[in-house]
Enzyme design. Sequence first.
Site, PDB file in Angstrom:
ATOM      1  N   GLU A   1      48.922  44.268  -3.035  1.00 45.80           N
ATOM      2  CA  GLU A   1      49.332  45.627  -3.366  1.00 45.80           C
ATOM      3  C   GLU A   1      48.912  45.986  -4.787  1.00 45.80           C
ATOM      4  O   GLU A   1      48.337  47.041  -5.042  1.00 45.80           O
ATOM      5  CB  GLU A   1      50.855  45.777  -3.243  1.00 45.80           C
ATOM      6  CG  GLU A   1      51.397  45.465  -1.876  1.00 45.80           C
ATOM      7  CD  GLU A   1      51.846  44.017  -1.714  1.00 45.80           C
ATOM      8  OE1 GLU A   1      51.052  43.090  -2.013  1.00 45.80           O
ATOM      9  OE2 GLU A   1      52.988  43.806  -1.273  1.00 45.80           O
TER      10      GLU A   1
ATOM     11  N   VAL B   1      45.074  37.227  -4.511  1.00 45.84           N
ATOM     12  CA  VAL B   1      44.179  36.259  -5.134  1.00 45.84           C
ATOM     13  C   VAL B   1      45.058  35.263  -5.880  1.00 45.84           C
ATOM     14  O   VAL B   1      45.667  35.606  -6.895  1.00 45.84           O
ATOM     15  CB  VAL B   1      43.191  36.951  -6.102  1.00 45.84           C
ATOM     16  CG1 VAL B   1      42.283  35.922  -6.764  1.00 45.84           C
ATOM     17  CG2 VAL B   1      42.365  38.006  -5.369  1.00 45.84           C
TER      18      VAL B   1
ATOM     19  N   SER C   1      47.909  28.236 -11.345  1.00 45.66           N
ATOM     20  CA  SER C   1      49.112  28.599 -12.088  1.00 45.66           C
ATOM     21  C   SER C   1      49.715  29.793 -11.357  1.00 45.66           C
ATOM     22  O   SER C   1      49.303  30.937 -11.555  1.00 45.66           O
ATOM     23  CB  SER C   1      48.745  28.976 -13.529  1.00 45.66           C
ATOM     24  OG  SER C   1      49.875  29.447 -14.202  1.00 45.66           O
ATOM     25  N   TYR C   2      50.653  29.523 -10.456  1.00 42.66           N
ATOM     26  CA  TYR C   2      51.162  30.551  -9.538  1.00 42.66           C
ATOM     27  C   TYR C   2      51.510  31.888 -10.189  1.00 42.66           C
ATOM     28  O   TYR C   2      51.317  32.934  -9.608  1.00 42.66           O
ATOM     29  CB  TYR C   2      52.381  30.046  -8.762  1.00 42.66           C
ATOM     30  CG  TYR C   2      52.054  29.173  -7.577  1.00 42.66           C
ATOM     31  CD1 TYR C   2      50.824  29.225  -6.959  1.00 42.66           C
ATOM     32  CD2 TYR C   2      53.001  28.290  -7.077  1.00 42.66           C
ATOM     33  CE1 TYR C   2      50.532  28.415  -5.873  1.00 42.66           C
ATOM     34  CE2 TYR C   2      52.723  27.482  -5.986  1.00 42.66           C
ATOM     35  CZ  TYR C   2      51.484  27.551  -5.385  1.00 42.66           C
ATOM     36  OH  TYR C   2      51.214  26.761  -4.311  1.00 42.66           O
TER      37      TYR C   2
ATOM     38  N   CYS D   1      56.851  42.085  -2.499  1.00 37.02           N
ATOM     39  CA  CYS D   1      57.721  41.450  -3.490  1.00 37.02           C
ATOM     40  C   CYS D   1      58.265  42.505  -4.453  1.00 37.02           C
ATOM     41  O   CYS D   1      57.805  43.649  -4.483  1.00 37.02           O
ATOM     42  CB  CYS D   1      56.959  40.363  -4.256  1.00 37.02           C
ATOM     43  SG  CYS D   1      55.748  40.979  -5.441  1.00 37.02           S
TER      44      CYS D   1
END
Length: 140
Positions: A65, A53, A57-58, A96
């Site tokens: 996960e 999602v 704002s990254y 990541c």
Amino acid sequence: MNLINFDEEKKEILNYIDEANLLLERAYVPYSKFPVAALLIDNNGKKYKGINVENASYGLTLCAERNAITTAVTEGMKKIKLLVVTGNTPEPISPCGACRQVMKEFSDKDTVIILANKDGKYKITSLEKLLPYSFALENF
């Protein structure tokens, strides 16, 4: 996963991957256009689902996960038995670093991680391989 009957186990793995791949269309990815989905099975056999999602704002984006894991913890999950992660990648997707660390918190040596892609290619691995020399409770 116990490798007793290879054909049945492979069919089960492919079913889990298919189930995770169906979630890809639900991912909220207006910025990256990079959907990721996760299917988690806990030690009691209960399934939990997660999608990524995104946010404008990254840094506030939630990975699939971690979405699945936090949902599972909310429902009382203590340990991950199996986690499937899939995405629209040419080869099996790779989690990541932040997700690997959160996965470690709820995994043990028996946790099975399946990295897949939307075409059904997959790789079976472990947290030890994904996050060697990890930072964990046993280090305190």
